[in-house]
Design a protein around this motif. Sequence first.
Motif, PDB file in Angstrom:
ATOM      1  N   VAL A 197       0.833  -1.195   0.000  1.00  0.00           N
ATOM      2  CA  VAL A 197       0.000   0.000   0.000  1.00  0.00           C
ATOM      3  C   VAL A 197       0.873   1.253   0.000  1.00  0.00           C
ATOM      4  N   ALA A 198       0.484   2.205  -0.831  1.00  0.00           N
ATOM      5  CA  ALA A 198       1.227   3.453  -0.962  1.00  0.00           C
ATOM      6  C   ALA A 198       0.308   4.648  -0.802  1.00  0.00           C
ATOM      7  N   ALA A 199       0.850   5.720  -0.260  1.00  0.00           N
ATOM      8  CA  ALA A 199       0.188   7.023  -0.255  1.00  0.00           C
ATOM      9  C   ALA A 199       0.920   7.903  -1.250  1.00  0.00           C
ATOM     10  N   THR A 256      -8.554   1.782   2.848  1.00  0.00           N
ATOM     11  CA  THR A 256      -8.790   1.476   4.255  1.00  0.00           C
ATOM     12  C   THR A 256      -7.484   1.194   4.982  1.00  0.00           C
ATOM     13  N   ILE A 257      -6.653   0.329   4.393  1.00  0.00           N
ATOM     14  CA  ILE A 257      -5.367  -0.002   5.011  1.00  0.00           C
ATOM     15  C   ILE A 257      -4.449   1.208   5.005  1.00  0.00           C
ATOM     16  N   GLY A 258      -4.440   1.940   3.897  1.00  0.00           N
ATOM     17  CA  GLY A 258      -3.585   3.113   3.788  1.00  0.00           C
ATOM     18  C   GLY A 258      -3.892   4.157   4.838  1.00  0.00           C
ATOM     19  N   ASP A 259      -5.171   4.412   5.075  1.00  0.00           N
ATOM     20  CA  ASP A 259      -5.534   5.409   6.075  1.00  0.00           C
ATOM     21  C   ASP A 259      -5.086   4.972   7.472  1.00  0.00           C
ATOM     22  N   ARG A 260      -5.257   3.698   7.772  1.00  0.00           N
ATOM     23  CA  ARG A 260      -4.832   3.196   9.085  1.00  0.00           C
ATOM     24  C   ARG A 260      -3.324   3.315   9.260  1.00  0.00           C
ATOM     25  N   LEU A 261      -2.560   2.929   8.232  1.00  0.00           N
ATOM     26  CA  LEU A 261      -1.106   2.997   8.329  1.00  0.00           C
ATOM     27  C   LEU A 261      -0.609   4.435   8.327  1.00  0.00           C
ATOM     28  N   ALA A 262      -1.289   5.305   7.594  1.00  0.00           N
ATOM     29  CA  ALA A 262      -0.899   6.711   7.584  1.00  0.00           C
ATOM     30  C   ALA A 262      -1.116   7.341   8.953  1.00  0.00           C
ATOM     31  N   ARG A 263      -2.212   7.012   9.603  1.00  0.00           N
ATOM     32  CA  ARG A 263      -2.450   7.527  10.952  1.00  0.00           C
ATOM     33  C   ARG A 263      -1.330   7.106  11.913  1.00  0.00           C
ATOM     34  N   LYS A 264      -0.922   5.862  11.792  1.00  0.00           N
ATOM     35  CA  LYS A 264       0.184   5.383  12.624  1.00  0.00           C
ATOM     36  C   LYS A 264       1.476   6.097  12.263  1.00  0.00           C
TER      37      LYS A 264
END
Length: 225
Positions: free
Chosen positions: A142-144, A212-220
């Motif tokens: 996953v990438a932002a 969904t995964i990206g948002d969770r990992l970005a928050r972290k």
Amino acid sequence: MPPYLKAVAVCGAALLTATALPATTSRAYAEGSVTARELLAEVSSCSRISDGFYQTDADEDESVAVCGTREAVFWKADMDIDCDGWPSEECNSDTDPYFQPETAYADSVGDPLDSAELPFIVVPAASSLWDYNESGIRGGSVAAVIYRNRVMYGVVGDAGPSELIGEASYAMADALGIDPDPHAGGTSSGVTYIVFRDSKASPIESHRAAATIGDRLARKFVGRS
């Protein structure tokens, strides 16, 4: 509405907020609950993990490093348009003289990814300069992607020339408000790519999963979880 935007819409307001659209496009979105400013603050300095620098285009100097943190790798470059994969009205041998009917990674039924519908990024093919596999990056990671004040999530979907960096799918460019034309589109600078180590969207063709995964990992990543 393209399928990837339909999928994002059903994620709810917590994962998708529309931004003011520039006059040049009707499909520019900011995605997720983490802002571009927050993400860019975490990649303001570079601990280089590539053994040297990449070119953004064949006629450009080697100037782009791949940088790393414990949670992610990132680079700041241009955006060229990847229109390879499943043939579509937007991406085919007529619209793109360099069109290839395959991508490095296939979808869950073995077909090439659809670059006109799926936001994804391209990583340089593994080389002595940098082997993305050794950084916990693979197909579906996953990438932002950040451009101006917009954030879009996607997956690693293709691999390009080993000496070049800075490329994403037609759909990724379109969603960020970048001209997605495979022949004359793209942008020469201002794009930040952040790929989360050891992450994976499943199935790879699900943009909803990537968002969904990206948002969770970005928050972290920015210290908000």
